[in-house]
Design an enzyme around this catalytic site. Structure first.
Site, PDB file in Angstrom:
ATOM      1  N   ASP A 106      32.285  51.451  50.515  1.00  0.00           N
ATOM      2  CA  ASP A 106      31.113  52.331  50.567  1.00  0.00           C
ATOM      3  C   ASP A 106      31.510  53.653  49.891  1.00  0.00           C
ATOM      4  OD1 ASP A 106      32.639  53.679  52.455  1.00  0.00           O
ATOM      5  OD2 ASP A 106      31.180  53.524  54.082  1.00  0.00           O
ATOM      6  N   HIS A 107      30.657  54.666  50.000  1.00  0.00           N
ATOM      7  CA  HIS A 107      30.947  55.945  49.356  1.00  0.00           C
ATOM      8  C   HIS A 107      32.228  56.580  49.908  1.00  0.00           C
ATOM      9  CE1 HIS A 107      28.665  56.566  52.998  1.00  0.00           C
ATOM     10  NE2 HIS A 107      29.153  57.786  53.083  1.00  0.00           N
ATOM     11  N   CYS A 133      36.252  51.576  53.646  1.00  0.00           N
ATOM     12  CA  CYS A 133      35.216  52.535  54.050  1.00  0.00           C
ATOM     13  C   CYS A 133      35.960  53.764  54.587  1.00  0.00           C
ATOM     14  CB  CYS A 133      34.225  51.926  55.051  1.00  0.00           C
ATOM     15  SG  CYS A 133      34.928  51.323  56.599  1.00  0.00           S
ATOM     16  N   GLY A 134      35.311  54.581  55.383  1.00  0.00           N
ATOM     17  CA  GLY A 134      35.990  55.772  55.879  1.00  0.00           C
ATOM     18  C   GLY A 134      37.156  55.415  56.788  1.00  0.00           C
ATOM     19  N   THR A 135      36.915  54.462  57.670  1.00  0.00           N
ATOM     20  CA  THR A 135      37.925  54.075  58.659  1.00  0.00           C
ATOM     21  C   THR A 135      38.453  52.645  58.487  1.00  0.00           C
ATOM     22  OG1 THR A 135      36.176  53.228  60.090  1.00  0.00           O
ATOM     23  CG2 THR A 135      36.840  55.538  60.432  1.00  0.00           C
ATOM     24  N   GLY A 136      37.754  51.828  57.749  1.00  0.00           N
ATOM     25  CA  GLY A 136      38.064  50.396  57.662  1.00  0.00           C
ATOM     26  C   GLY A 136      37.385  49.593  58.760  1.00  0.00           C
ATOM     27  N   MET A 164      33.678  48.012  58.051  1.00  0.00           N
ATOM     28  CA  MET A 164      33.828  46.893  57.115  1.00  0.00           C
ATOM     29  C   MET A 164      34.384  45.657  57.832  1.00  0.00           C
ATOM     30  SD  MET A 164      32.670  47.517  54.132  1.00  0.00           S
ATOM     31  CE  MET A 164      32.581  48.615  52.696  1.00  0.00           C
ATOM     32  N   HIS A 168      50.699  35.253  60.718  1.00  0.00           N
ATOM     33  CA  HIS A 168      50.236  34.666  61.979  1.00  0.00           C
ATOM     34  C   HIS A 168      48.729  34.419  62.024  1.00  0.00           C
ATOM     35  CE1 HIS A 168      53.930  35.892  64.638  1.00  0.00           C
ATOM     36  NE2 HIS A 168      54.273  35.301  63.519  1.00  0.00           N
ATOM     37  N   ARG A 194      52.423  26.654  64.888  1.00  0.00           N
ATOM     38  CA  ARG A 194      51.709  27.033  66.109  1.00  0.00           C
ATOM     39  C   ARG A 194      50.566  28.010  65.813  1.00  0.00           C
ATOM     40  NH1 ARG A 194      56.191  30.188  65.778  1.00  0.00           N
ATOM     41  NH2 ARG A 194      56.094  32.354  66.494  1.00  0.00           N
ATOM     42  N   HIS A 195      50.705  28.755  64.738  1.00  0.00           N
ATOM     43  CA  HIS A 195      49.648  29.716  64.394  1.00  0.00           C
ATOM     44  C   HIS A 195      48.397  28.994  63.884  1.00  0.00           C
ATOM     45  CE1 HIS A 195      52.640  32.679  65.133  1.00  0.00           C
ATOM     46  NE2 HIS A 195      53.426  32.171  64.195  1.00  0.00           N
TER      47      HIS A 195
HETATM   48  C1  RB5 Z   1      30.589  56.641  56.589  1.00  0.00           C
HETATM   49  O1  RB5 Z   1      30.417  57.973  56.971  1.00  0.00           O
HETATM   50  C2  RB5 Z   1      31.505  55.924  57.599  1.00  0.00           C
HETATM   51  O2  RB5 Z   1      30.863  55.819  58.814  1.00  0.00           O
HETATM   52  C3  RB5 Z   1      31.924  54.575  57.073  1.00  0.00           C
HETATM   53  O3  RB5 Z   1      32.564  54.735  55.861  1.00  0.00           O
HETATM   54  C4  RB5 Z   1      32.888  53.780  57.933  1.00  0.00           C
HETATM   55  O4  RB5 Z   1      33.984  54.551  58.297  1.00  0.00           O
HETATM   56  C5  RB5 Z   1      32.307  53.043  59.047  1.00  0.00           C
HETATM   57  O5  RB5 Z   1      32.991  52.304  59.765  1.00  0.00           O
END
Ligand code: RB5
Length: 148
Positions: free
Chosen positions: A8-9, A65-68, A71, A98, A132-133
């Site tokens: 994303d942005h 994305c900002g945090t992953g 997504m 695993h 096993r995995h």
């Molecule tokens: C966008 O501001 C932010 O919420 C997005 O990139 C992401 O981190 C969401 O999980």
């Protein structure tokens, strides 16, 4: 190996950096967007990569994305996807050995580009151990069939 990458942005700049790592590894990849920092909604991009991996168009997917986190949540709604968020090399390696993870997500607001490049390299070059995995992943698959 064919790789799909998208963001994303909030993940756009890291996605552009990670494409350089894919180039270094001489991997075939497709960028499914976004193509600038205009605000967009991460599920619109996460689902593109997830569907492409699930239907076999791509072997692996990379989402930023900002945090992953958004997504990963999105990608795991698509049957056949095993998406993980990794911001360290150990988790990236274990997610392949695993968990046979087929989608990697990262957060541009969490990780520096140098560590992100190492995470991506390890994730793309580590094999699933099976054994096993594989039995445990069969159970995960069964849960997916019953609930998704
Ligand atoms: C966008 O501001 C932010 O919420 C997005 O990139 C992401 O981190 C969401 O999980």
């Amino acid at each position: 190996m064919k790789v799909a990458i998208a963001s994303d942005h909030a993940g756009f700049r890291l996605k552009e950096q990670l494409k350089k790592t894919l180039d270094e590894l001489a991997l075939d990849y497709e960028d499914l967007g976004t193509f600038d920092e205009t605000s967009v909604d991460y599920p619109d991009y996460g689902v593109k990569v997830a569907k492409g991996v699930a239907d076999g168009t791509f072997d692996r997917g990379v989402l930023v994305c900002g945090t992953g986190l958004g997504m990963a949540i999105t990608a795991n709604k698509v049957k056949g996807v095993r998406a993980i968020t990794a911001h360290d090399v150990f988790s990236a390696r274990m997610s392949r050995m695993h968990n046979d993870a087929n989608v990697l997500t990262m957060g541009e607001r969490v990780i520096g580009e140098g560590v992100a490049a190492d995470v991506l390299k390890v994730w793309l070059t580590t094999d699933f151990e099976g054994g096993r995995h594989a039995r445990r992943l069969d159970k995960v698959h069964h849960i997916e069939q019953e609930n998704l």
